[in-house]
Design a protein around this motif. Sequence first.
Motif, mmCIF file in Angstrom:
data_model
loop_
_atom_site.group_PDB
_atom_site.id
_atom_site.type_symbol
_atom_site.label_atom_id
_atom_site.label_comp_id
_atom_site.label_asym_id
_atom_site.label_seq_id
_atom_site.Cartn_x
_atom_site.Cartn_y
_atom_site.Cartn_z
ATOM 1 N N UNK A 36 -39.138 -0.341 9.379
ATOM 2 C CA UNK A 36 -37.768 -0.841 9.521
ATOM 3 C C UNK A 36 -36.818 0.289 9.913
ATOM 4 N N UNK A 37 -37.012 1.470 9.327
ATOM 5 C CA UNK A 37 -36.172 2.633 9.627
ATOM 6 C C UNK A 37 -36.225 2.972 11.117
ATOM 7 N N UNK A 38 -37.429 2.986 11.697
ATOM 8 C CA UNK A 38 -37.549 3.353 13.105
ATOM 9 C C UNK A 38 -37.139 2.226 14.049
ATOM 10 N N UNK A 39 -37.265 0.981 13.615
ATOM 11 C CA UNK A 39 -36.690 -0.113 14.407
ATOM 12 C C UNK A 39 -35.177 0.080 14.492
ATOM 13 N N UNK A 40 -34.550 0.359 13.349
ATOM 14 C CA UNK A 40 -33.103 0.581 13.340
ATOM 15 C C UNK A 40 -32.715 1.837 14.111
ATOM 16 N N UNK A 41 -33.543 2.881 14.010
ATOM 17 C CA UNK A 41 -33.260 4.105 14.754
ATOM 18 C C UNK A 41 -33.343 3.859 16.257
ATOM 19 N N UNK A 42 -34.243 2.998 16.683
ATOM 20 C CA UNK A 42 -34.340 2.657 18.105
ATOM 21 C C UNK A 42 -33.036 2.026 18.589
ATOM 22 N N UNK A 43 -32.468 1.165 17.756
ATOM 23 C CA UNK A 43 -31.193 0.541 18.093
ATOM 24 C C UNK A 43 -30.084 1.584 18.199
ATOM 25 N N UNK A 44 -30.031 2.466 17.210
ATOM 26 C CA UNK A 44 -28.995 3.506 17.193
ATOM 27 C C UNK A 44 -29.126 4.419 18.414
ATOM 28 N N UNK A 45 -30.362 4.773 18.763
ATOM 29 C CA UNK A 45 -30.580 5.644 19.925
ATOM 30 C C UNK A 45 -30.154 4.958 21.223
ATOM 31 N N UNK A 46 -30.416 3.664 21.337
ATOM 32 C CA UNK A 46 -30.004 2.956 22.542
ATOM 33 C C UNK A 46 -28.484 2.918 22.639
ATOM 34 N N UNK A 47 -27.812 2.757 21.513
ATOM 35 C CA UNK A 47 -26.352 2.801 21.500
ATOM 36 C C UNK A 47 -25.858 4.184 21.925
ATOM 37 N N UNK A 48 -26.531 5.225 21.437
ATOM 38 C CA UNK A 48 -26.161 6.587 21.812
ATOM 39 C C UNK A 48 -26.347 6.818 23.318
ATOM 40 N N UNK A 49 -27.422 6.278 23.875
ATOM 41 C CA UNK A 49 -27.674 6.465 25.305
ATOM 42 C C UNK A 49 -26.593 5.809 26.160
ATOM 43 N N UNK A 50 -26.125 4.651 25.726
ATOM 44 C CA UNK A 50 -25.031 4.012 26.457
ATOM 45 C C UNK A 50 -23.763 4.860 26.360
ATOM 46 N N UNK A 51 -23.506 5.428 25.187
ATOM 47 C CA UNK A 51 -22.351 6.313 25.021
ATOM 48 C C UNK A 51 -22.522 7.589 25.858
ATOM 49 N N UNK A 52 -23.751 8.113 25.890
ATOM 50 C CA UNK A 52 -24.032 9.314 26.695
ATOM 51 C C UNK A 52 -23.737 9.063 28.169
#
Length: 211
Positions: A36-52
């Motif tokens: 569950x932690x890494x599923x959520x981290x995948x979401x957070x990383x995708x959000x970061x990539x859009x911000x990047x």
Amino acid sequence: MRIYDEYKRIRYYFYDPILFPDEKNDKATGLLEYLEFYVNMSTIQMQRLHADDQDIDRAYNETGSNSKDTLVAFTKYFGDIHFCLICLDKVYKLAYELAEYLQDPVLISIVQNYSKLDNYRRARNALEHMEEKIIKTNWFRSEFGRVSNDTLTLNKTEFKIDISTLEPVYSLYDEFIKRFNELIEPRKPEIDKVWSAFKIGMGLSEDSALE
């Protein structure tokens, strides 16, 4: 994009140290916790990539292609792509290990249905072993420098920087949670009965163990 919070509820019923003190279930919920932690981290990383992506455009337009701000923006983008691939790879690995550890045929079948997620391992490996690729070939530098339509192709694996990349990740985890709900259903009445009486006696709320 989603953030899951299912693990605590599943563990409450799947591993009870008094009523169902099976060490295997304890370890299985440990795997589920990090899945569950890494599923959520995948979401957070995708959000970061859009911000990047927005940061790169802003730095480029305001300070030019050779500025330090643009360099920092591209560096963040590189780092977040790398870690997003690590998260996607870890999701599949943890799901696979959990299914195999429990030897549950339903979970094993789910993992097999999402075997394409294992392709991210190739892209992650290309980054993990870049020093070998840079020395021995020229394909790593040329591939990593090419992104088309928000899609990076690395080591024959397409990584689309888009919510669509996360859909199979969410679907896999949804199916895992559905299966765990089936596994805990027979235990719930006994656990609820015992612990409800204990909580009332202690003056605790019914949901205190899940908070």
